[in-house]
Design an enzyme around this catalytic site. Sequence first.
Site, PDB file in Angstrom:
ATOM      1  N   GLU A 163       0.794  -1.229   0.000  1.00 56.05           N
ATOM      2  CA  GLU A 163       0.000   0.000   0.000  1.00 56.05           C
ATOM      3  C   GLU A 163       0.834   1.291   0.000  1.00 56.05           C
ATOM      4  O   GLU A 163       0.789   2.082   0.946  1.00 56.05           O
ATOM      5  CB  GLU A 163      -0.959   0.006   1.193  1.00 56.05           C
ATOM      6  CG  GLU A 163      -1.984  -1.101   1.135  1.00 56.05           C
ATOM      7  CD  GLU A 163      -3.027  -1.023   2.244  1.00 56.05           C
ATOM      8  OE1 GLU A 163      -4.102  -1.610   2.068  1.00 56.05           O
ATOM      9  OE2 GLU A 163      -2.754  -0.373   3.283  1.00 56.05           O
ATOM     10  N   GLU A 357      -5.030  -8.413   0.639  1.00 56.17           N
ATOM     11  CA  GLU A 357      -5.747  -8.103   1.888  1.00 56.17           C
ATOM     12  C   GLU A 357      -7.224  -7.922   1.583  1.00 56.17           C
ATOM     13  O   GLU A 357      -7.596  -7.303   0.590  1.00 56.17           O
ATOM     14  CB  GLU A 357      -5.247  -6.810   2.545  1.00 56.17           C
ATOM     15  CG  GLU A 357      -3.923  -6.896   3.254  1.00 56.17           C
ATOM     16  CD  GLU A 357      -3.583  -5.579   3.967  1.00 56.17           C
ATOM     17  OE1 GLU A 357      -4.523  -4.810   4.296  1.00 56.17           O
ATOM     18  OE2 GLU A 357      -2.385  -5.325   4.176  1.00 56.17           O
TER      19      GLU A 357
END
Length: 452
Positions: A163, A357
């Site tokens: 991320e 995720e």
Amino acid sequence: MSFGENFIWGAATSSYQIEGAAFEDGRGLSIWDDFCSIPGKIFGGHRGDIACDHYHCYSDDVDIMSELGINAYRFSTAWPRILPSGFGEINSKGLDFYDKLVDALLEKDIVPYVTLFHWDLPYELFKHGGWLNPDSPKWFADYAEIVAKKLGDRAKCFITFNEPQCFIGLGYVTGAHAPGNIMSKRSNLQMAHNVMLAHGYAVQAIRSVVSNSKIGYAPTSSVAYPVSNSPEDIDAARNAYFSIQTNPHNYLWNVTWWSDPVLLGKYPEEGIKLFGPDLPVIGQDDMDIISQPLDFYGQNIYNGFAIKAGIDGACEYAERVKGYSKTSIGWPVTPECLYWGPKFLFERYGLPIYITENGMACHDTVSVDGKVHDPNRIDFLHRYISELKRAIEDGVDISGYFIWSLLDNFEWTNGYSERFGLVYVDYKNKKRIIKDSGYWYQKLIKTNGEIL
């Protein structure tokens, strides 16, 4: 069968969120250690000093994974635990921890997926300018090579960054996350470029020492999905998903700025036009380095937003239904995102996709029977993974799914107030309790998704 015979059913964690042992065995400070010391930044003044104490409890946690039938574990190595100064002298005790963890996983037939960076930049590197320093790509590549040399004889699957939209966007655009320094657009775009350069150099470093490695990258996104199946709405959603944000507070929260250079070897034209004089300095060979061939494309997806076609096909946000479902952290429940996100991404980039995720924060508590009943999470997972199954049936190459998270943990600025885990953690005594959702996931894995 929708999910292939070799489909990966995994769970994910990150070093700062679960390990603890913040000041043990030679670990250096990270920017999150420093950020947590600032009053008012973290809910309740919480810190990651102890967290889930995974550093000491890893063997028990691996046993839990084995009991649940999880066949892959995505964890991150802590850069400051391995290199306390960010470069230079290696902390052998820190590196040995991951060595023992990999051995424990393999003993239980669990495939290690090593993420090299999940936000815990060494504080000493921050003092040298962090990602704004032109040497930062080399720092990261050297760190990647050290980890690969130590673990690569057994661990073959690596993810460079988790991320980047968050650790640059929240760390320097809004200042909500560590290090909490709001920087100029020019500085942030240069840091983004350096991060992607670091990714490319790290891929080269890993491949130089692990010949049969499997390497990916794990950005994140909120998915734009069509309000209907009309071609007009689908085109509008696709365009919205890949557009560049213009909001001054989230201009780095987008797919293409972070993925086009890595996977297509060029920045998106829309972004070049929008960012203009703030564009980073791009060296002659930079794009070739950034776009090193990858084996898979990771994506962290939790929710999305509906888009419809307006006048002349323009993208318009569809208003959310009043009283729409939300998780305990306030995120909307939008299962459609796990169909349309992978579909759009696979169309654009063509690489096998891992959902690196996905999960839900719930108001979990230990009931009078001593168990943790979380029907909302089971319902969430059933709906979301059913949409993933639909995407596979429609021809999207999806190789694996990693639930966030294995354990309840330190959820950044939310401290310990939010619980995402399949496993409940009592932070007073570190006792673990497998939740109902953990046993549901166990059944899902055992049937390879056929219970959906």
